[in-house]
Write an enzyme that holds these catalytic residues in place. Structure first.
Site, PDB file in Angstrom:
ATOM      1  N   CYS A 134      23.361 -26.957  -4.136  1.00 32.19           N
ATOM      2  CA  CYS A 134      22.050 -26.586  -4.679  1.00 32.19           C
ATOM      3  C   CYS A 134      22.193 -26.084  -6.109  1.00 32.19           C
ATOM      4  O   CYS A 134      22.573 -24.926  -6.337  1.00 32.19           O
ATOM      5  CB  CYS A 134      21.399 -25.524  -3.802  1.00 32.19           C
ATOM      6  SG  CYS A 134      19.771 -25.002  -4.397  1.00 32.19           S
ATOM      7  N   CYS A 137      19.911 -23.151  -6.927  1.00 30.72           N
ATOM      8  CA  CYS A 137      20.381 -21.879  -6.362  1.00 30.72           C
ATOM      9  C   CYS A 137      21.522 -21.277  -7.191  1.00 30.72           C
ATOM     10  O   CYS A 137      21.560 -20.077  -7.452  1.00 30.72           O
ATOM     11  CB  CYS A 137      20.875 -22.078  -4.930  1.00 30.72           C
ATOM     12  SG  CYS A 137      19.718 -22.885  -3.823  1.00 30.72           S
ATOM     13  N   ASP A 138      22.484 -22.110  -7.573  1.00 32.54           N
ATOM     14  CA  ASP A 138      23.748 -21.613  -8.109  1.00 32.54           C
ATOM     15  C   ASP A 138      24.032 -21.980  -9.553  1.00 32.54           C
ATOM     16  O   ASP A 138      25.023 -21.533 -10.129  1.00 32.54           O
ATOM     17  CB  ASP A 138      24.906 -22.123  -7.234  1.00 32.54           C
ATOM     18  CG  ASP A 138      24.767 -21.674  -5.785  1.00 32.54           C
ATOM     19  OD1 ASP A 138      24.302 -20.546  -5.568  1.00 32.54           O
ATOM     20  OD2 ASP A 138      25.117 -22.448  -4.878  1.00 32.54           O
TER      21      ASP A 138
END
Length: 310
Positions: A134, A137-138
């Site tokens: 992701c 997300c990261d």
């Protein structure tokens, strides 16, 4: 045979949020955690974008806090996995891996979607230490660093473009000699000076002492001009798709061609009355914890409305 008024299957942000709202509405929900208690978020090393948590925390910590809140409302949480369902008529019938069977008046499916992996041992070894599925997300943790994205479709191109806004350099590793993405996405990737496409390239493994430091790659594997080399990178992002965990519901609940459960008119309602879908199992687009939590809230509220009609 045990009968449950409101059954929740799945324990990520969607399942836990649904349980909180269902309990507050006095629906006596029972939640089955499934294969991965806390859901996919538990493999995310660090979270900074969940509202209400200005301090950085891990996905496991966030899910533990959600679970604690669920327990506060005296929701019964069970650790088992649903292995079979019958949604042909109400009350709906479910079988679990501990050999138990239950029926339910209302059901909230929050089983999530699993990221597809290449099948390398190193993916597990470095998960949360340089390997991610992701970028949204990261990606923030790789600002001004070098990363690689695996995949050649729209998802991979979108991840590469997102990361190009953060990282110093993005390699797009594509096993075919072409991109499968839409023409507009191909053009955007090819015109971005930060993105370099490695066509006809496969990943053999990853290496690094305290996290990912590089990837072992092979160009034109099995051909006369095969070439193996190491590519220094700081992050390795998988973008080869997600598989919704919807198989046991498919005979009755409508899904798209990938398996994501279809919901009606922007609600969590499925085509089966009293059966609702929340979180990534019904979300091929966003796949974010805050979106999943919101959909869990909506599912519980719709379940309450449905149960009032019985």
């Amino acid at each position: 045979m045990e009968h449950i008024r409101c059954l929740i299957i799945g324990s990520g942000p969607a399942g836990y949020t649904a349980a909180i709202y269902a309990s507050r509405a006095n629906l006596q929900p029972v939640l089955y955690e499934g294969l991965q208690p806390g859901g996919q978020l538990t493999i995310t090393d660090s979270i900074e974008n969940f509202p209400g948590f200005p301090e950085e925390l891990s996905g496991t910590e966030l899910m533990d806090r959600m679970r604690e809140q669920v327990e506060k409302f005296s929701v019964e949480i069970r650790p088992h996995i649903c292995v079979k369902s019958d949604l042909s008529r109400a009350p709906y019938h479910f079988w679990f891996d501990d050999q138990t069977e239950v029926t339910a008046d209302a059901v909230i499916i929050a089983t999530g979607a699993s990221a597809k992996f290449l099948g390398l041992d190193d993916e597990k070894k470095y998960m949360g230490q340089g390997v991610s599925a992701c970028a949204t997300c990261d990606g923030f943790f790789y600002r001004k660093r070098t990363v690689a994205v695996v995949g050649g479709g729209d998802t991979a191109c979108g991840e590469a473009l997102y990361l190009a806004g953060l990282a110093a350099k993005v390699y797009l590793i594509v096993r075919k000699p072409f991109l499968r993405a839409s023409k507009i996405m191909q053009d955007r990737v090819m015109q971005n000076p930060k993105i370099e496409i490695l066509f006809e390239t496969n990943t053999l493994g990853l290496f690094g002492e305290n996290g990912v430091e590089g990837a072992h790659l092979v160009f034109r594997k099995g051909e006369n001009d095969e070439r193996r080399y190491d590519l220094p990178i700081d992050g390795f992002f998988l973008a080869i798709g997600h598989k919704p965990n919807s198989d046991i519901f498919k005979p009755w609940v409508e899904t798209d061609e990938t398996g994501f459960i279809k919901t009606l008119d922007g609600t969590p309602k499925t085509n089966v009355p009293g059966v609702f879908a929340a979180g990534d199992v019904a979300d091929p687009t966003y796949r974010q914890a805050i979106v999943a939590a919101g959909s869990g809230c909506k599912a519980a509220m719709e379940a309450e409305k449905y149960l009032m009609t019985l």
